[in-house]
Design a protein around this motif. Structure first.
Motif, PDB file in Angstrom:
ATOM      1  N   ILE A  35       0.834  -1.210   0.000  1.00 35.54           N
ATOM      2  CA  ILE A  35       0.000   0.000   0.000  1.00 35.54           C
ATOM      3  C   ILE A  35       0.863   1.252   0.000  1.00 35.54           C
ATOM      4  CG2 ILE A  35      -1.693   1.292   1.344  1.00 35.54           C
ATOM      5  CD1 ILE A  35      -2.800  -1.373   2.311  1.00 35.54           C
ATOM      6  N   GLN A  36       1.898   1.276   0.838  1.00 35.18           N
ATOM      7  CA  GLN A  36       2.760   2.457   0.915  1.00 35.18           C
ATOM      8  C   GLN A  36       3.536   2.653  -0.371  1.00 35.18           C
ATOM      9  OE1 GLN A  36       2.488   4.724   3.058  1.00 35.18           O
ATOM     10  NE2 GLN A  36       3.242   4.203   5.093  1.00 35.18           N
ATOM     11  N   THR A  37       4.004   1.565  -0.970  1.00 30.43           N
ATOM     12  CA  THR A  37       4.740   1.685  -2.235  1.00 30.43           C
ATOM     13  C   THR A  37       3.836   2.256  -3.321  1.00 30.43           C
ATOM     14  OG1 THR A  37       6.097  -0.229  -1.621  1.00 30.43           O
ATOM     15  CG2 THR A  37       6.122   0.437  -3.930  1.00 30.43           C
ATOM     16  N   THR A  38       2.585   1.816  -3.350  1.00 25.45           N
ATOM     17  CA  THR A  38       1.637   2.362  -4.330  1.00 25.45           C
ATOM     18  C   THR A  38       1.415   3.853  -4.115  1.00 25.45           C
ATOM     19  OG1 THR A  38       0.509   0.207  -4.395  1.00 25.45           O
ATOM     20  CG2 THR A  38      -0.682   2.107  -5.264  1.00 25.45           C
ATOM     21  N   ALA A  39       1.286   4.253  -2.850  1.00 26.89           N
ATOM     22  CA  ALA A  39       1.089   5.683  -2.564  1.00 26.89           C
ATOM     23  C   ALA A  39       2.293   6.505  -3.008  1.00 26.89           C
ATOM     24  CB  ALA A  39       0.832   5.865  -1.071  1.00 26.89           C
ATOM     25  N   ILE A  40       3.501   6.027  -2.726  1.00 26.61           N
ATOM     26  CA  ILE A  40       4.702   6.769  -3.111  1.00 26.61           C
ATOM     27  C   ILE A  40       4.817   6.828  -4.632  1.00 26.61           C
ATOM     28  CG2 ILE A  40       7.222   6.774  -2.956  1.00 26.61           C
ATOM     29  CD1 ILE A  40       6.926   5.398  -0.232  1.00 26.61           C
ATOM     30  N   LEU A 228      -0.983  -3.877  12.721  1.00 26.32           N
ATOM     31  CA  LEU A 228      -2.333  -3.393  12.414  1.00 26.32           C
ATOM     32  C   LEU A 228      -2.377  -1.875  12.374  1.00 26.32           C
ATOM     33  CD1 LEU A 228      -4.515  -5.855  14.533  1.00 26.32           C
ATOM     34  CD2 LEU A 228      -4.198  -5.856  12.055  1.00 26.32           C
ATOM     35  N   LEU A 229      -1.705  -1.234  13.312  1.00 24.11           N
ATOM     36  CA  LEU A 229      -1.640   0.234  13.303  1.00 24.11           C
ATOM     37  C   LEU A 229      -0.940   0.737  12.045  1.00 24.11           C
ATOM     38  CD1 LEU A 229      -0.787   1.043  17.033  1.00 24.11           C
ATOM     39  CD2 LEU A 229      -2.963   1.356  15.863  1.00 24.11           C
ATOM     40  N   LEU A 230       0.141   0.056  11.636  1.00 25.83           N
ATOM     41  CA  LEU A 230       0.840   0.474  10.425  1.00 25.83           C
ATOM     42  C   LEU A 230      -0.027   0.275   9.190  1.00 25.83           C
ATOM     43  CD1 LEU A 230       4.405  -0.941  11.185  1.00 25.83           C
ATOM     44  CD2 LEU A 230       3.594   1.409  11.404  1.00 25.83           C
ATOM     45  N   LEU A 231      -0.857  -0.784   9.176  1.00 22.43           N
ATOM     46  CA  LEU A 231      -1.810  -0.967   8.070  1.00 22.43           C
ATOM     47  C   LEU A 231      -2.809   0.185   8.013  1.00 22.43           C
ATOM     48  CD1 LEU A 231      -2.682  -4.772   7.981  1.00 22.43           C
ATOM     49  CD2 LEU A 231      -1.825  -3.391   6.087  1.00 22.43           C
ATOM     50  N   ALA A 234      -1.063   3.078   6.574  1.00 21.97           N
ATOM     51  CA  ALA A 234      -0.830   2.895   5.143  1.00 21.97           C
ATOM     52  C   ALA A 234      -2.094   3.169   4.328  1.00 21.97           C
ATOM     53  CB  ALA A 234      -0.330   1.477   4.879  1.00 21.97           C
ATOM     54  N   VAL A 235      -3.254   2.712   4.837  1.00 21.61           N
ATOM     55  CA  VAL A 235      -4.510   2.968   4.128  1.00 21.61           C
ATOM     56  C   VAL A 235      -4.790   4.461   4.065  1.00 21.61           C
ATOM     57  CG1 VAL A 235      -7.011   2.650   4.238  1.00 21.61           C
ATOM     58  CG2 VAL A 235      -5.501   0.709   4.649  1.00 21.61           C
ATOM     59  N   GLY A 236      -4.573   5.159   5.186  1.00 26.46           N
ATOM     60  CA  GLY A 236      -4.761   6.609   5.175  1.00 26.46           C
ATOM     61  C   GLY A 236      -3.820   7.299   4.204  1.00 26.46           C
ATOM     62  N   GLN A 237      -2.559   6.819   4.150  1.00 26.89           N
ATOM     63  CA  GLN A 237      -1.588   7.397   3.223  1.00 26.89           C
ATOM     64  C   GLN A 237      -2.019   7.180   1.777  1.00 26.89           C
ATOM     65  OE1 GLN A 237       0.877   9.099   4.381  1.00 26.89           O
ATOM     66  NE2 GLN A 237       2.584   9.124   2.947  1.00 26.89           N
ATOM     67  N   LEU A 238      -2.523   5.968   1.475  1.00 25.22           N
ATOM     68  CA  LEU A 238      -2.956   5.680   0.112  1.00 25.22           C
ATOM     69  C   LEU A 238      -4.182   6.499  -0.269  1.00 25.22           C
ATOM     70  CD1 LEU A 238      -2.639   4.002  -2.448  1.00 25.22           C
ATOM     71  CD2 LEU A 238      -4.085   2.256  -1.403  1.00 25.22           C
ATOM     72  N   LEU A 239      -5.117   6.648   0.657  1.00 27.03           N
ATOM     73  CA  LEU A 239      -6.293   7.470   0.365  1.00 27.03           C
ATOM     74  C   LEU A 239      -5.895   8.913   0.093  1.00 27.03           C
ATOM     75  CD1 LEU A 239      -8.900   6.132   2.955  1.00 27.03           C
ATOM     76  CD2 LEU A 239      -8.910   5.798   0.487  1.00 27.03           C
ATOM     77  N   PHE A 240      -4.985   9.433   0.907  1.00 23.40           N
ATOM     78  CA  PHE A 240      -4.540  10.806   0.713  1.00 23.40           C
ATOM     79  C   PHE A 240      -3.833  10.955  -0.627  1.00 23.40           C
ATOM     80  CE2 PHE A 240      -1.317  14.140   1.135  1.00 23.40           C
ATOM     81  CZ  PHE A 240      -2.100  15.203   1.523  1.00 23.40           C
ATOM     82  N   ALA A 241      -2.885  10.036  -0.907  1.00 20.55           N
ATOM     83  CA  ALA A 241      -2.158  10.104  -2.177  1.00 20.55           C
ATOM     84  C   ALA A 241      -3.103   9.904  -3.357  1.00 20.55           C
ATOM     85  CB  ALA A 241      -1.059   9.048  -2.194  1.00 20.55           C
ATOM     86  N   GLY A 242      -4.048   8.962  -3.221  1.00 22.31           N
ATOM     87  CA  GLY A 242      -4.981   8.709  -4.307  1.00 22.31           C
ATOM     88  C   GLY A 242      -5.890   9.896  -4.572  1.00 22.31           C
ATOM     89  N   TYR A 243      -6.377  10.515  -3.505  1.00 24.02           N
ATOM     90  CA  TYR A 243      -7.312  11.626  -3.697  1.00 24.02           C
ATOM     91  C   TYR A 243      -6.606  12.844  -4.290  1.00 24.02           C
ATOM     92  CZ  TYR A 243     -11.098  14.914  -2.821  1.00 24.02           C
ATOM     93  OH  TYR A 243     -12.080  15.842  -2.981  1.00 24.02           O
ATOM     94  N   THR A 244      -5.421  13.163  -3.758  1.00 30.96           N
ATOM     95  CA  THR A 244      -4.688  14.306  -4.311  1.00 30.96           C
ATOM     96  C   THR A 244      -4.252  14.033  -5.748  1.00 30.96           C
ATOM     97  OG1 THR A 244      -2.670  13.420  -3.294  1.00 30.96           O
ATOM     98  CG2 THR A 244      -3.882  15.082  -2.061  1.00 30.96           C
ATOM     99  N   SER A 245      -3.841  12.792  -6.035  1.00 29.77           N
ATOM    100  CA  SER A 245      -3.442  12.445  -7.400  1.00 29.77           C
ATOM    101  C   SER A 245      -4.644  12.527  -8.342  1.00 29.77           C
ATOM    102  CB  SER A 245      -2.855  11.043  -7.435  1.00 29.77           C
ATOM    103  OG  SER A 245      -1.705  10.962  -6.625  1.00 29.77           O
TER     104      SER A 245
END
Length: 652
Positions: A35-40, A228-231, A234-245
């Motif tokens: 998930i984090q790699t996809t966001a980056i 679980l916390l890191l997951l 990661a989901v929040g990071q992907l949502l943020f990256a996805g929405y801004t992208s």
């Protein structure tokens, strides 16, 4: 980042719990690493706008063909002719100022048109890149970089997110970051690049981080919770990256779309007064808004990512808490960015309206309080939230469409909750409808038949204008077992007044309450006795005439229910004696033959019926005493003691 790994004890057959924990840790690791790699990757690919170059090259041929077709002199001449007609019309109507504005606009379009038609993509790629550079540079400047390089800033953002992922992997593996120790940092990097998990663990031991080595050798459920916390992060990071992208991608494609529409505007629409010119203005401002959106989104997201990376680097052992708070802030940031985008859209709409109104010489000029410019649509279109309501309205219209119902296996309103169950119920009701219709017809015919019989009974006793006629009709409805709630209505339909029908029902109710239902008595006789006694006892509760009519009806019923005896077998002397002296209980009563007893009962009921009818015709004291006398006679005869006096006149 693809080389990152978890160095833990894998467990064995003799250590099943460790094996299970290791499997869970690796599943979590794969999840948040992917998930984090996809966001980056999204941040780098979309923010650098390389995809815009690909999209521009893909659409270049189509835009050039469109420009060549619409830029033909014949097309532009025809459009200019229409615009000149508008100018002539304004001059003829005396609107010289409006005509001058129209001429100025047409000249501006004629000058700008060839520039756009020469290279349709020239206004797209360069301004978009400038918007990106401005956004990234402003974000870097706000973060303390006085001389930022836009491409370098993008690389720094990705590097910072990669470092953040490196930090998460170490916390998940060892419970803390090992980069604080320079030796451990170098050992971890070299071992991870080599892909050797054992070398990672051994390196932690040799560099002196015993806590990291112990954590790698003894995985616990606490590490599972950390994963679980890191997951979640990661989901929040992907949502943020996805929405801004998504916003950057949409803004770039909007730019291409507005340029394509502007080609139509500078060749045709810009020369025509009203909505076509307004469309060209909206396209131009829409393109500028798209550039502004790219810049604003990049400023917002780049600044946020830098702050997030710096917070994690300076966490001083509180990395999990910082990541958790950063994730919550990301969700807030998504909402704020949505509001920013909607605000820019409303601002562009407002400015387009004012600019078009100024060109058109009226409309919604600032402070005028007028309506919107031609081609801007209704004023409610700029109100936030109406788009959502319009979507709901469209969805409701689609849901109500018969075509969608047929496509959805014949289910009406298929998007409604319980629509399939409602379809099943409707299908069953449709199958039952012929039987229900037949039953309704039979009920209707039964009621009409009851009404006809009630009319016939009333006609035999003077009709519905008399209390006896109404009482007789009511009695017939009772015989037919018509329900209580229908009797009054059916009497009214038959021809009785409501007051007369109610009086007949009250009289029947009084009789029913007065009848004590003696199991040893004969019910028709008991009813006749009860209705006769009600005349004196319930005159204040009911219409006396209705009570008298009810007494006649019940007395007739008692008379009709008495047995008809054979005259040849009747002892006339005994019958006359006991009719004259019914209260004298003689022991030889039981010696009477059955025919004589029955005749006594029939004559007593007949005399009572005549007395009741006479009282109904003339409610005098003499007739009342006669009715009371016959009532007492019936009561005495119907209450003989079978044990000592023998059967009464109505026993078999």
């Amino acid at each position: 980042m693809s080389s990152y790994l978890l160095a833990t004890d894998q467990g064995s057959v003799l250590e099943p719990l460790t094996t299970i924990i290791c499997v869970l840790l690796n599943l979590e690791f794969i999840g948040y690493l992917t998930i984090q790699t996809t966001a980056i990757w999204l941040i780098g690919e979309v923010y650098e706008l390389r995809w815009l170059d690909w999209a521009a090259k893909a659409t270049q041929g189509g835009l050039e063909d469109l420009a060549s077709v619409l830029g033909h002199p014949i097309v532009m001449t025809a459009a200019a002719t229409v615009g000149a007609f508008c100018v002539a019309w304004f001059i003829a109507r005396g609107f010289q100022a409006k005509a001058a504005r129209q001429v100025a606009v047409m000249l501006a379009v004629a000058v700008l048109g060839p520039v756009l038609l020469a290279d349709p993509l020239a206004p797209v790629y360069g301004p978009m890149m400038q918007g990106r550079d401005v956004g990234v540079s402003v974000a870097a400047g706000l973060s303390g970089d006085s001389a930022p390089n836009p491409l370098g800033v993008m690389a720094d953002l990705q590097a910072g997110m990669a470092d953040l992922l490196r930090l998460q992997v170490q916390i998940h593996n060892f419970g803390h970051s090992v980069d604080r120790n320079e030796s451990c940092r170098m050992v971890w990097s070299s071992a991870v690049l080599a892909g050797d998990a054992d070398a990672v663990k051994e390196g932690m031991r040799t560099c002196g981080d015993s806590a990291a080595f112990a954590s790698a050798q003894n995985p616990t459920m606490g590490q599972v919770g950390t994963g679980l916390l890191l997951l979640f992060f990661a989901v929040g990071q992907l949502l943020f990256a996805g929405y801004t992208s998504y916003n950057v991608l949409r803004a770039g494609l909007d730019g291409l779309f507005y340029v394509a529409k502007a080609i139509v505007g500078v060749t045709v629409g810009g020369y025509i007064y009203g909505a076509p010119q307004t469309g060209l203005i909206k396209d131009g401002l829409g393109f500028l808004t798209a550039i502004l959106k790219v810049a604003s989104v990049l400023i917002f997201s780049a600044l946020y990512l830098r702050i997030q990376t710096n917070m994690a680097r300076n966490a001083e052992g509180q990395v999990i808490a910082v990541l958790f708070m950063a994730t919550l802030i990301q969700f807030v940031a998504i909402v704020q960015m949505w509001r920013l985008r909607e605000g820019l859209n409303r601002g562009a709409d407002w400015f387009s309206d004012r600019f078009a109104s100024a060109i058109q010489g009226g409309g919604a000029v600032a402070g005028s309080g007028g309506g919107r410019a031609l081609g801007m649509g209704p004023e409610s279109a700029a109100i936030p939230g109406l788009g959502f309501l319009a979507a709901l309205t469209a969805l409701n219209t689609l849901n109500a469409s018969p075509a969608l119902g047929w496509l959805w296996a014949g289910t009406p309103n298929p998007l409604n909750p319980l629509s399939r169950k409602k379809k099943t119920i409707d299908t069953i009701n449709a199958q039952r409808f012929p039987w229900q219709l037949q039953e309704a017809k039979m009920q209707h015919l039964s009621r009409m038949g009851a009404i006809e019989e009630a009319r016939e009974r009333a006609a035999n006793d003077g009709g519905f204008d008399t209390a006896l006629g109404v009482a007789s009709a009511y009695e017939r409805l009772l015989d037919l077992e018509v329900s209580n709630e229908l009797r009054i209505g059916m009497l009214e339909v038959s021809g009785a007044t409501r007051a007369a029908a109610r009086a007949a029902r009250i009289a029947a109710s009084v009789e029913s309450r007065s009848n004590k239902r003696n199991m040893m008595g004969y019910d028709p006789v008991q009813r006749a006795i009860a209705s006769a006694l009600a005349i004196d006892g319930h005159a204040e509760y009911a219409d006396p005439t209705a009570l008298a009519a009810r007494a006649v009806v019940s007395a007739r019923f008692a008379e009709a229910s008495s047995r008809v005896s054979d005259p040849a077998k009747v002892n006339e002397a005994q019958a006359a004696y006991f009719l004259a002296n019914p209260d004298r209980k003689r022991k030889d009563w039981e010696k009477l033959n059955d025919e004589t007893r029955w005749e006594i009962g029939r004559r007593a009921a007949q005399a009572h019926s005549l007395a009741a009818y006479n009282y109904y015709l003339e409610p005098s004291d003499i007739n009342l005493r006669m009715l009371q006398q016959t009532t007492n006679r019936l009561s005495t005869l119907d209450h003989l003691d079978i044990g000592t006096e023998g059967k009464d006149p109505w026993d078999e």
